[in-house]
Structures are given as C-alpha cells and as structure tokens.
Design a protein around this motif. Structure first.
Motif, mmCIF file in Angstrom:
data_model
loop_
_atom_site.group_PDB
_atom_site.id
_atom_site.type_symbol
_atom_site.label_atom_id
_atom_site.label_comp_id
_atom_site.label_asym_id
_atom_site.label_seq_id
_atom_site.Cartn_x
_atom_site.Cartn_y
_atom_site.Cartn_z
ATOM 1 N N SER A 171 39.463 -39.252 6.477
ATOM 2 C CA SER A 171 38.426 -38.966 7.478
ATOM 3 C C SER A 171 38.291 -40.009 8.577
ATOM 4 N N GLY A 172 38.940 -41.165 8.407
ATOM 5 C CA GLY A 172 38.768 -42.249 9.366
ATOM 6 C C GLY A 172 39.168 -41.872 10.774
ATOM 7 N N TRP A 173 40.291 -41.201 10.922
ATOM 8 C CA TRP A 173 40.774 -40.862 12.255
ATOM 9 C C TRP A 173 39.844 -39.844 12.929
ATOM 10 N N GLY A 174 39.353 -38.877 12.156
ATOM 11 C CA GLY A 174 38.431 -37.899 12.723
ATOM 12 C C GLY A 174 37.155 -38.543 13.219
ATOM 13 N N LEU A 175 36.617 -39.499 12.451
ATOM 14 C CA LEU A 175 35.421 -40.211 12.872
ATOM 15 C C LEU A 175 35.681 -41.041 14.118
ATOM 16 N N PHE A 176 36.841 -41.719 14.147
ATOM 17 C CA PHE A 176 37.171 -42.561 15.297
ATOM 18 C C PHE A 176 37.314 -41.718 16.565
ATOM 19 N N LYS A 177 37.973 -40.573 16.460
ATOM 20 C CA LYS A 177 38.124 -39.685 17.615
ATOM 21 C C LYS A 177 36.777 -39.195 18.112
ATOM 22 N N ASN A 178 35.881 -38.928 17.157
ATOM 23 C CA ASN A 178 34.568 -38.408 17.510
ATOM 24 C C ASN A 178 33.747 -39.375 18.355
ATOM 25 N N ILE A 179 34.060 -40.660 18.249
ATOM 26 C CA ILE A 179 33.346 -41.649 19.055
ATOM 27 C C ILE A 179 33.591 -41.400 20.543
ATOM 28 N N PHE A 180 34.788 -40.934 20.866
ATOM 29 C CA PHE A 180 35.197 -40.779 22.264
ATOM 30 C C PHE A 180 35.253 -39.323 22.710
ATOM 31 N N ILE A 181 35.552 -38.423 21.761
ATOM 32 C CA ILE A 181 35.703 -37.007 22.104
ATOM 33 C C ILE A 181 34.805 -36.202 21.179
ATOM 34 N N ASP A 182 33.670 -35.783 21.673
ATOM 35 C CA ASP A 182 32.701 -35.053 20.866
ATOM 36 C C ASP A 182 32.833 -33.555 21.145
ATOM 37 N N LYS A 183 33.505 -32.857 20.213
ATOM 38 C CA LYS A 183 33.697 -31.418 20.360
ATOM 39 C C LYS A 183 32.674 -30.608 19.558
ATOM 40 N N ASN A 184 31.807 -31.288 18.829
ATOM 41 C CA ASN A 184 30.919 -30.592 17.906
ATOM 42 C C ASN A 184 29.497 -30.423 18.441
ATOM 43 N N THR A 185 29.097 -31.246 19.417
ATOM 44 C CA THR A 185 27.755 -31.113 19.988
ATOM 45 C C THR A 185 27.798 -30.067 21.101
ATOM 46 N N LYS A 186 27.217 -28.919 20.813
ATOM 47 C CA LYS A 186 27.255 -27.811 21.765
ATOM 48 C C LYS A 186 26.025 -27.833 22.675
ATOM 49 N N LYS A 234 23.124 -26.125 24.580
ATOM 50 C CA LYS A 234 22.362 -24.890 24.473
ATOM 51 C C LYS A 234 22.000 -24.374 25.856
ATOM 52 N N GLU A 235 21.679 -23.078 25.909
ATOM 53 C CA GLU A 235 21.393 -22.455 27.199
ATOM 54 C C GLU A 235 20.192 -23.078 27.896
ATOM 55 N N ASP A 236 19.182 -23.442 27.103
ATOM 56 C CA ASP A 236 17.960 -23.994 27.706
ATOM 57 C C ASP A 236 17.944 -25.521 27.696
ATOM 58 N N ASP A 237 19.095 -26.147 27.465
ATOM 59 C CA ASP A 237 19.184 -27.605 27.406
ATOM 60 C C ASP A 237 19.022 -28.246 28.778
ATOM 61 N N ALA A 238 18.137 -29.217 28.860
ATOM 62 C CA ALA A 238 18.166 -30.112 30.029
ATOM 63 C C ALA A 238 19.334 -31.065 29.837
ATOM 64 N N TRP A 239 19.842 -31.572 30.946
ATOM 65 C CA TRP A 239 21.044 -32.418 30.846
ATOM 66 C C TRP A 239 20.794 -33.646 29.981
ATOM 67 N N TYR A 240 19.562 -34.202 30.047
ATOM 68 C CA TYR A 240 19.293 -35.426 29.288
ATOM 69 C C TYR A 240 19.165 -35.138 27.784
ATOM 70 N N ASP A 241 18.729 -33.897 27.414
ATOM 71 C CA ASP A 241 18.686 -33.536 25.994
ATOM 72 C C ASP A 241 20.100 -33.472 25.419
ATOM 73 N N TYR A 242 20.979 -32.819 26.159
ATOM 74 C CA TYR A 242 22.372 -32.724 25.711
ATOM 75 C C TYR A 242 23.014 -34.101 25.671
ATOM 76 N N LEU A 243 22.750 -34.935 26.690
ATOM 77 C CA LEU A 243 23.313 -36.287 26.729
ATOM 78 C C LEU A 243 22.859 -37.091 25.515
ATOM 79 N N TRP A 244 21.563 -36.992 25.201
ATOM 80 C CA TRP A 244 21.041 -37.741 24.066
ATOM 81 C C TRP A 244 21.696 -37.287 22.761
ATOM 82 N N ARG A 245 21.868 -35.973 22.588
ATOM 83 C CA ARG A 245 22.452 -35.467 21.343
ATOM 84 C C ARG A 245 23.904 -35.911 21.190
ATOM 85 N N THR A 246 24.654 -35.877 22.276
ATOM 86 C CA THR A 246 26.055 -36.273 22.155
ATOM 87 C C THR A 246 26.200 -37.785 21.967
ATOM 88 N N VAL A 247 25.336 -38.583 22.599
ATOM 89 C CA VAL A 247 25.359 -40.035 22.392
ATOM 90 C C VAL A 247 25.019 -40.355 20.934
#
Length: 488
Positions: free
Chosen positions: A295-310, A312-325
C-alpha cells in the motif's frame, strides 16, 4: 606489494565516493524528518483534547465479528460482556468464526448464543482469512448489507457495559470507521504485559486523539473497531499477517476518515511470556513490511494525485479544496506511519558509519569522543565526567579501531535513548492515572524501567523480519478475568 597497492586503490575509491553517498543519505534524512514533522504538534493537541460525540439520535443494527482459534478459556467471557451491554440486544448479532480449532470454542460460542461458523483450512491460518470466510458466510446467510455496521474483536477482549452505545454515538454522527480506547485486563501479570499496556495508552495519546480531533485518519489496531457495511460491500480482502495495517491504508487511499472514540472502552489481554511476545512482534514487523510493500506506493501517489475526492454539484471551490487537502494529508500521515523507519535508519548508519567512514579514518585519521552524543543523558554524564578523546593516526589499525568505536558510539546512543524513553512511561502513568488499575508505586517504577524494551523489541524484530519467513501463529489466552472483575 601488490596486495598493498590493491588496498590503497580500494581505500581511495571508498574515500572518493564517500561524499556522494553522504549527500544521498542527507537527502534521505531530510525526507525522513519531513515525515515526522507533525508528530510533536499531535502530542500537544492530544494532551488537552480528544473528539467528543453527541448522544446518538438513532440506534443502528450491528454485527459483532469474533475470529477465534482455540479460545475455549476466554470466548464465553467476551460474549457475556456483549450480552450485558446497555444497547438494545435485538440490534446486535454475535458471529464467531472458529478458525482451525481443535478445542470446544465453537461449542461454547453456540451455547452462549453466538452464531458460529467453523473454518478448516490449514493453508489459510491468518486472522484475515478467518474474517474473509466469516463475511462470505454472512453474505450467504444474511447479506452483508443487512447490518449497518460491523465490530471486530479478539476473543480475549471484554467490553465496558456502555461500549456499543458510545461507539453508536460516533457511527450515528456519520463516522464510517471508528476505533476505541484499548485498556488492559492483565496489567500486573508480568512486566511483558505492562509494556504492551503502556504502548496502547501511548498510541491513544500520540496517535488517536489528535487525529480524531482534526478529522484525519488514525490507524486501526487489530481489534476494538467498528466500520460501515460499505467497507465490506465486496467482501473482506485483507488476509496478510497484519490485516489491520492493510485495511487502514486502503481506507485512507479511498478517502475515509478513521475516527476515535475515547469514551468507548474495551479490555485486552496482553502476552505475559517473552517468547510469545517475540513471536507476536516478529509477525507484526513482517506484516508491517508487507503492508508497506502493498500500500505504500498508493499512499505516496495520493499525496500528489488525488483521484478519490470527488467534487459535488453544490460544492463551493473552498469546500472541495479543503477536502482534497485533508485527503492528501491523511495519505501523507498514513504513509509516514507505514514506512519502515527503523530499517531505513539502520541501513543509513551501516553505509555511512560502519562501511565508508572507517576508510576515511584509514586515509586521514580522526579524533573520536568516547562520550559523544547530544542528548540529555550524554550531556549529564559529560557534566560530571569529562569526555575522553581518542586520536587515530592514518593506517589500517585505525581502520579496525574506528569500527569498534563506531559500534560503541551506537551502543552508547541506544543506552541513552533507553533511559530517555523511561519518561514516556512516567508520562503515561501520570496522564492516564484514572484509567490504570491501582497497584503499588514500586511496581509502577519497575514498569517504567522495563517499558523501553517494547521499542527495542520492535526495532530488532523489524531487522529480522526483512530476512525471515514468518507464519501466523495464535497467541494463547488464558485469563479468567470477567467484565464484573474489571468494573469492581
């Protein structure tokens, strides 16, 4: 003369590449320092705060999963403590998987009201395989989605009477994975048991509390945790030596928080034999390495490339930014916990100090200080006893002597660390005094001095685990302690 010329060439070669090797090791040191930069803030936060949950508005339907290998002496006491919960019993179903048992575990489990499945497969002997089989049977007979959440316990555990109610508070608040307060039911059976007990309380103080307050992901530790049915909608797939590490890593990659409830208390039986402890710790170390490899490589990649935080339609940009950070930081944090630091540090020490540096001494000479080191123990000794310099002239004799001095410096450093780590146990006894059973101050002092062996065993079993094949073997549990004994 030829041999002397060859040796001179080797010495020159090793001296010439020493600087590049040192530069690479310095980069590794900086990288490793970054991985632990957040630990001290966590310690400060944990000293004062832990996350609190409001009383639940709804009671949810749970399954309790208990993998058991020859647990005849303790399985009844665990089931009894579950049946004495102040939570509605009609919403709790107890499942036991009697895994390759040769005793009466299955019979006792059924007699005490548990649904018990028997698993016989000598090629599938880890706790993870037992859980995999159990979830297959639950899916066939009930459907995994028929339960909202799943608890996992070891057979030697006991639950405080409000345990499930407190965990339900967290689940009802929307948490998908929750771990809990791991206490010890056999503190004074041996000094080995006490080192485990202190370790679990250290984990609470240094890992769980701060991460839960900050809505990050702490780590699951084998038993005493609850997760939503969506985690196992496709079955249980974690069958390695340390299934908890792999589950933690995968859940973080998928974007799940792993929360902690400080008010949900369960009790765990710790090993009392050094032989058994070494066997268990070697399995942990091997599983830790396997989990990092998987799992180490998957975790390391996730630090830079977040493909799992989607988004949402009603998301403000700062809400999405906070979730991905937050998700990226959880990946960084879990990667930092999973990376085998002890292995990296010892390889770096062998390369720089034990292999290359003695050649520098051979060629140029050096001065060593017998009481070298910059820590409170070393400085205290030097305050009373002046340090002793050892000057080595160039030559092969100095090469050999420098190796011995480097090894001595390492031993002296470890001795100092041993005494410094005693204060961790002192801290735990002070900060967690309300949750530690009453016993004499002399026994507590003794446990403070034996506590550092826990981390010593961890370090050296990791070294062995790199080279040794390890098989899962059960830890014997024989404690007769009941939940009534502990509550009294």
């Amino acid at each position: 003369m030829l041999a002397l010329a060859v040796m001179n060439h080797i010495v020159d070669f090793m001296c010439n590449i020493y600087s590049p090797v040192l530069a690479v090791c310095d980069i590794v040191t900086i990288f490793m320092s970054i991985l632990v930069i957040h630990e001290k803030p966590y310690m400060i936060i944990s000293l004062f705060f832990t996350r609190k949950f409001q009383p639940a508005k709804n009671n949810h339907k749970y399954a309790v999963c208990i993998p058991a290998r020859n647990e005849e002496p303790v399985i009844k006491n665990l089931i009894d403590s579950i049946k004495k919960q102040d939570y509605p019993q009609e919403l709790i179903t107890i499942f036991v998987v009697a895994d390759n048992c040769t005793d009466n575990t299955a019979k006792i489990a059924r007699e005490n009201g548990a649904v018990c499945y028997e698993h016989f497969n000598p090629d599938e002997r880890t706790k993870g395989f037992a859980l995999k089989y159990l979830f297959e049977q639950i899916e066939a007979d009930y459907g995994v989605q028929s339960f909202e959440g799943y608890f996992v316990f070891d057979s030697d555990n006991l639950l405080k009477k409000d345990y499930i109610s407190r965990m339900n508070d967290s689940f009802d608040a929307g948490e998908k994975i929750i771990t809990s307060y791991r206490s010890t039911k056999n503190w004074t059976e041996s000094w080995i048991a006490s080192t485990y007990a202190i370790h679990w309380l250290r984990s609470i103080r240094w890992r769980h509390r701060a991460r839960s307050v900050l809505h990050l992901a702490t780590n699951i530790q084998g038993t005493g945790f609850l997760f939503s049915n969506e985690i196992v909608k496709n079955g249980w797939k974690y069958t390695s030596l340390t299934e908890d590490r792999a589950l933690t890593a995968d859940c973080v990659v998928d974007g799940y928080e792993i929360s902690y409830n400080n008010d949900a208390v369960f009790y765990d039986e710790q090993p009392t034999s050094l032989r058994v402890a070494l066997r268990q710790r070697l399995r942990w170390s091997k599983g830790h390495l396997q989990a990092f490899a998987e799992s180490g490589w998957g975790l390391f990649k996730n630090i830079f490339i977040d493909k799992n935080t989607k988004r949402k339609e009603d998301d403000a940009w700062y809400d999405y930014l906070w979730r991905t950070v937050r998700h990226r930081f959880m990946s960084f944090d879990t990667f930092a916990q999973l990376i085998p630091k002890n292995i990296i540090y010892v390889v770096k020490w062998i390369l720089t100090k034990l292999i290359f540096y003695p050649f520098i001494v051979w060629k140029s000479g050096a001065t060593f200080w017998i009481l070298g080191g910059d820590n409170i123990i070393a400085n205290s000794i030097k305050y009373f006893i002046h340090d002793i310099p050892v000057t080595l002239e160039p030559g092969w004799k100095s090469y050999l002597l420098s190796i011995l001095l480097v090894i001595w410096a390492r031993i002296f450093y470890r001795i100092c660390k041993y005494f410094i780590n005693i204060w961790i146990a002192v801290y735990i006894f002070i900060i967690e005094y309300k949750n530690i059973p009453k016993f004499s101050i002399w026994r507590k002092i003794f446990y403070c001095f034996t506590w550092p062996t826990f981390d010593i065993i961890q370090r050296y079993t990791q070294y062995v685990a790199v080279f040794k094949k390890v098989e899962w073997k059960p830890i014997p549990h024989n404690s007769k302690v009941t939940i009534e004994d502990l509550e009294q």
